[in-house]
Design a protein around this motif. Structure first.
Motif, PDB file in Angstrom:
ATOM      1  N   PHE A 155       0.835  -1.212   0.000  1.00 39.06           N
ATOM      2  CA  PHE A 155       0.000   0.000   0.000  1.00 39.06           C
ATOM      3  C   PHE A 155       0.869   1.261   0.000  1.00 39.06           C
ATOM      4  CE2 PHE A 155      -2.321   3.233   2.540  1.00 39.06           C
ATOM      5  CZ  PHE A 155      -3.502   3.325   1.834  1.00 39.06           C
ATOM      6  N   GLY A 156       1.855   1.311   0.890  1.00 37.26           N
ATOM      7  CA  GLY A 156       2.758   2.455   0.957  1.00 37.26           C
ATOM      8  C   GLY A 156       3.677   2.529  -0.254  1.00 37.26           C
ATOM      9  N   LEU A 192      -3.458 -10.246  -2.156  1.00 41.68           N
ATOM     10  CA  LEU A 192      -3.086  -9.525  -3.367  1.00 41.68           C
ATOM     11  C   LEU A 192      -4.249  -8.590  -3.687  1.00 41.68           C
ATOM     12  CD1 LEU A 192      -0.745  -9.371  -5.450  1.00 41.68           C
ATOM     13  CD2 LEU A 192      -2.213 -10.709  -6.972  1.00 41.68           C
ATOM     14  N   ASN A 193      -3.967  -7.281  -3.640  1.00 41.61           N
ATOM     15  CA  ASN A 193      -5.001  -6.266  -3.687  1.00 41.61           C
ATOM     16  C   ASN A 193      -4.992  -5.578  -5.056  1.00 41.61           C
ATOM     17  OD1 ASN A 193      -6.016  -3.403  -3.297  1.00 41.61           O
ATOM     18  ND2 ASN A 193      -6.480  -4.216  -1.269  1.00 41.61           N
ATOM     19  N   VAL A 194      -6.025  -5.808  -5.848  1.00 40.67           N
ATOM     20  CA  VAL A 194      -6.093  -5.265  -7.205  1.00 40.67           C
ATOM     21  C   VAL A 194      -6.006  -3.735  -7.210  1.00 40.67           C
ATOM     22  CG1 VAL A 194      -7.584  -4.984  -9.229  1.00 40.67           C
ATOM     23  CG2 VAL A 194      -7.343  -7.232  -8.156  1.00 40.67           C
ATOM     24  N   LYS A 195      -6.644  -3.098  -6.248  1.00 40.33           N
ATOM     25  CA  LYS A 195      -6.649  -1.628  -6.209  1.00 40.33           C
ATOM     26  C   LYS A 195      -5.237  -1.071  -6.108  1.00 40.33           C
ATOM     27  CE  LYS A 195      -8.804   2.225  -3.729  1.00 40.33           C
ATOM     28  NZ  LYS A 195      -9.629   2.608  -2.548  1.00 40.33           N
ATOM     29  N   VAL A 196      -4.371  -1.771  -5.385  1.00 40.28           N
ATOM     30  CA  VAL A 196      -2.970  -1.366  -5.274  1.00 40.28           C
ATOM     31  C   VAL A 196      -2.188  -1.792  -6.506  1.00 40.28           C
ATOM     32  CG1 VAL A 196      -0.820  -1.752  -4.007  1.00 40.28           C
ATOM     33  CG2 VAL A 196      -2.946  -1.321  -2.752  1.00 40.28           C
ATOM     34  N   GLN A 197      -2.372  -3.043  -6.922  1.00 37.81           N
ATOM     35  CA  GLN A 197      -1.547  -3.595  -8.008  1.00 37.81           C
ATOM     36  C   GLN A 197      -1.701  -2.820  -9.309  1.00 37.81           C
ATOM     37  OE1 GLN A 197       0.645  -5.857  -7.011  1.00 37.81           O
ATOM     38  NE2 GLN A 197      -0.418  -5.595  -5.063  1.00 37.81           N
TER      39      GLN A 197
END
Length: 264
Positions: A155-156, A192-197
């Motif tokens: 995230f960071g 695994l976070n799509v919004k971040v990836q």
């Protein structure tokens, strides 16, 4: 069974206006067997200097009321806990008090820096701020007493990468390895976070997945972090292909805090 989204926000979250019914309609269209809601619960949140929370009783009641309208979907209630040391005791009490199907653990801020925004990175330096972020994620995994999934550990990094596209996750391998090893040692699950990836690139995604696999990681969820229904299950096919490329053959989902595997 089809993969279902493990990180979804509704209007019970401070940063969403989305109704639950629209999610359930979309889940029906996708022929999903399960739906889980994981709204924000961040006590003493930096940007507002107050608790970011909601009535867990009201949300559960609303979810229960939808069960007759959507009988083909098992409707689950989760939560996304935002970790800060100053709110540890109060947040721990919430987890003890209520029954959830899934508890996602996240780091969004440290009391001084909100890692979603560029301000802290610009003020304190990208590399130093990012190391602080990774150390806080590691701390949260070690000291928060009860959770299932560690959310968006990059995230960071996403915020830092948007400021400096030359950054590579490999530059912080020591910090990332420490986090992944702790997740594995505690038998937790990595998200695994799509919004971040989608803000970084597939090379970083594959690096993270392959490193986790190399270290012995087996437990993984895929989530959209949707705040709107059009983001629900977004780009899952693309990221499932990357997950397979990294050597994983299943994903996790949770019911009543019990972890299950779903083949991909």
């Amino acid at each position: 069974m089809k993969i279902f989204d493990q990180h979804v926000h509704s209007y019970y979250s401070f940063d969403s206006q989305q109704s639950i019914r629209e999610y359930l309609k979309k889940a029906t269209e996708l022929s999903l067997d399960y739906f889980v809601l994981t709204d924000h619960f961040d006590l003493n949140y930096l940007s507002s200097n107050k608790d970011i929370s909601f009535s867990i009783e009201d949300e559960q009641k609303e979810l229960d009321n939808f069960k007759s309208e959507f009988p083909n979907i098992k409707i689950l209630n989760g939560i996304e806990i935002g970790y800060t040391k100053c709110s540890l005791n109060r947040t721990s009490e919430i987890v003890k008090k209520y029954s959830f199907d899934l508890i996602n653990l996240s780091v969004h801020e440290d009391g001084k820096i909100d890692y979603y925004y560029a301000d802290g990175f610009n003020e304190f330096g990208i590399e130093e701020t990012l190391k602080q972020y990774f150390n806080l994620v590691l701390e949260s995994i070690k000291v928060f007493p009860d959770y299932d999934v560690v959310c968006h550990i990059d995230f960071g990094f996403k915020t830092a990468y948007l400021l400096d596209k030359s950054l590579k996750l490999e530059q912080f391998e020591k910090e990332v390895c420490s986090i992944l090893k702790e997740i594995i040692a505690r038998d937790k699950t990595l998200e695994l976070n799509v919004k971040v990836q989608e803000f970084i690139n597939d090379a970083h995604t594959l690096y993270l997945l392959k490193l986790y696999k190399k270290l012995g990681g087996k437990n993984l969820t895929l989530s959209s972090d949707a705040h709107r229904v059009d983001r629900f299950c977004s780009k899952f096919n693309h990221y499932i292909n990357l997950i397979k490329e990294a050597g994983f053959d299943h994903l996790n989902y949770f019911v009543a805090r019990k972890r299950f595997d779903c083949k991909i």
